[in-house]
Design a protein around this motif. Structure first.
Motif, PDB file in Angstrom:
ATOM      1  N   ARG A   1      -4.516   6.658   8.709  1.00  0.00           N
ATOM      2  CA  ARG A   1      -3.889   7.107   9.951  1.00  0.00           C
ATOM      3  C   ARG A   1      -3.931   8.629   9.980  1.00  0.00           C
ATOM      4  O   ARG A   1      -3.949   9.283   8.930  1.00  0.00           O
ATOM      5  CB  ARG A   1      -2.468   6.574  10.115  1.00  0.00           C
ATOM      6  CG  ARG A   1      -1.447   7.180   9.185  1.00  0.00           C
ATOM      7  CD  ARG A   1      -0.058   6.632   9.453  1.00  0.00           C
ATOM      8  NE  ARG A   1       0.877   7.391   8.624  1.00  0.00           N
ATOM      9  CZ  ARG A   1       2.084   7.716   8.959  1.00  0.00           C
ATOM     10  NH1 ARG A   1       2.574   7.312  10.113  1.00  0.00           N
ATOM     11  NH2 ARG A   1       2.853   8.404   8.158  1.00  0.00           N
ATOM     12  N   LYS A   2      -3.953   9.170  11.181  1.00  0.00           N
ATOM     13  CA  LYS A   2      -3.983  10.622  11.363  1.00  0.00           C
ATOM     14  C   LYS A   2      -2.551  11.143  11.408  1.00  0.00           C
ATOM     15  O   LYS A   2      -1.724  10.631  12.146  1.00  0.00           O
ATOM     16  CB  LYS A   2      -4.682  10.997  12.668  1.00  0.00           C
ATOM     17  CG  LYS A   2      -6.167  10.807  12.622  1.00  0.00           C
ATOM     18  CD  LYS A   2      -6.821  11.987  11.981  1.00  0.00           C
ATOM     19  CE  LYS A   2      -8.326  11.903  12.187  1.00  0.00           C
ATOM     20  NZ  LYS A   2      -9.032  12.880  11.436  1.00  0.00           N
TER      21      LYS A   2
ATOM     22  N   PRO B   1       0.827  -1.207   0.000  1.00  0.00           N
ATOM     23  CA  PRO B   1       0.000   0.000   0.000  1.00  0.00           C
ATOM     24  C   PRO B   1       0.863   1.260   0.000  1.00  0.00           C
ATOM     25  O   PRO B   1       2.006   1.243   0.470  1.00  0.00           O
ATOM     26  CB  PRO B   1      -0.791  -0.117   1.307  1.00  0.00           C
ATOM     27  CG  PRO B   1      -0.722  -1.556   1.691  1.00  0.00           C
ATOM     28  CD  PRO B   1       0.584  -2.047   1.177  1.00  0.00           C
ATOM     29  N   ALA B   2       0.293   2.345  -0.517  1.00  0.00           N
ATOM     30  CA  ALA B   2       0.999   3.618  -0.553  1.00  0.00           C
ATOM     31  C   ALA B   2      -0.001   4.763  -0.451  1.00  0.00           C
ATOM     32  O   ALA B   2      -1.168   4.620  -0.817  1.00  0.00           O
ATOM     33  CB  ALA B   2       1.807   3.740  -1.842  1.00  0.00           C
ATOM     34  N   THR B   3       0.484   5.899   0.038  1.00  0.00           N
ATOM     35  CA  THR B   3      -0.330   7.105   0.126  1.00  0.00           C
ATOM     36  C   THR B   3      -0.234   7.871  -1.189  1.00  0.00           C
ATOM     37  O   THR B   3       0.636   7.579  -2.021  1.00  0.00           O
ATOM     38  CB  THR B   3       0.174   8.009   1.258  1.00  0.00           C
ATOM     39  OG1 THR B   3       1.496   8.471   0.923  1.00  0.00           O
ATOM     40  CG2 THR B   3       0.175   7.285   2.596  1.00  0.00           C
TER      41      THR B   3
ATOM     42  N   VAL C   1      -4.687  15.441   9.738  1.00  0.00           N
ATOM     43  CA  VAL C   1      -5.166  15.056   8.406  1.00  0.00           C
ATOM     44  C   VAL C   1      -5.198  13.533   8.332  1.00  0.00           C
ATOM     45  O   VAL C   1      -4.275  12.867   8.796  1.00  0.00           O
ATOM     46  CB  VAL C   1      -4.236  15.632   7.304  1.00  0.00           C
ATOM     47  CG1 VAL C   1      -4.653  15.139   5.933  1.00  0.00           C
ATOM     48  CG2 VAL C   1      -4.211  17.143   7.353  1.00  0.00           C
ATOM     49  N   THR C   2      -6.253  12.988   7.741  1.00  0.00           N
ATOM     50  CA  THR C   2      -6.336  11.537   7.563  1.00  0.00           C
ATOM     51  C   THR C   2      -5.558  11.136   6.314  1.00  0.00           C
ATOM     52  O   THR C   2      -5.853  11.595   5.218  1.00  0.00           O
ATOM     53  CB  THR C   2      -7.803  11.078   7.433  1.00  0.00           C
ATOM     54  OG1 THR C   2      -8.502  11.473   8.607  1.00  0.00           O
ATOM     55  CG2 THR C   2      -7.896   9.576   7.263  1.00  0.00           C
TER      56      THR C   2
END
Length: 179
Positions: free
Chosen positions: A73-74, A37-39, A78-79
């Motif tokens: 995650r916060k 996974p990645a943001t 910011v989420t």
């Protein structure tokens, strides 16, 4: 969602899904997400996009059901969302007569974008096979790809494998009907 919980395959069946995977940038994003996974920020940095562009492409993939948020995650109020593939493998439909093969076009684009001085193995072989040999070779190629996919380690560099086993068009058809 841990990778172990992912469905094995997701078949691309809708026009929205086909449009989503037909874009080279989105194809590269999906390639990035296949192992971990990645943001949006991580995707933008690794694919070489602005965060806004990265967000746009990921939203289209998410809307098409090809990627999904697997954890949040916060961070400083910011989420942050982590995206991953919706399945271990995405299966594209066979192209219709006269339509481009999206998968092969993307593989060629990736090959052309790869470093010229990097190690690569590119071969083309013209064979004459019985129907049984043709089918057996297809099964063996798929089994070999599956075997090495199981050995994939997200800590190792990416390697792409593309293969196509097909009967070419008859010479007259390939030359536009002239002999």
């Amino acid at each position: 969602m841990p990778a172990d919980d992912l469905p094995e395959t997701l078949h691309v069946t809708t026009d929205e899904q086909l449009r989503a995977v037909s874009n080279l940038t989105r194809h590269r994003i999906m390639a990035l997400l296949r192992f971990e996974p990645a943001t949006i920020t991580q995707i933008a940095a690794q694919v070489g996009l602005a965060k806004g562009s990265s967000s746009y492409h990921v939203r289209l993939l998410e809307r098409a059901g090809l990627v999904k948020v697997v954890r949040t995650r916060k961070v400083r109020g910011v989420t942050e969302r982590y995206y991953a593939m919706a399945a271990r493998a995405i299966v594209l439909p066979d192209p219709g007569a006269g339509q481009p093969d999206v998968l092969m076009r993307q593989a060629v684009a990736d090959l052309e974008a790869a470093p010229v001085d990097g190690e690569r193995h590119v071969r083309m072989a013209h064979l004459r096979l019985t129907g049984e040999q043709f089918a057996e070779l297809g099964v063996r190629l798929q089994a070999l790809a599956d075997e090495y996919r199981e050995l994939s380690d997200p800590l190792l560099p990416d390697v792409s494998l593309a293969f196509a086993l097909f009967h070419p068009a008859p010479r007259e058809q390939a030359e536009g009907g002239s002999k």
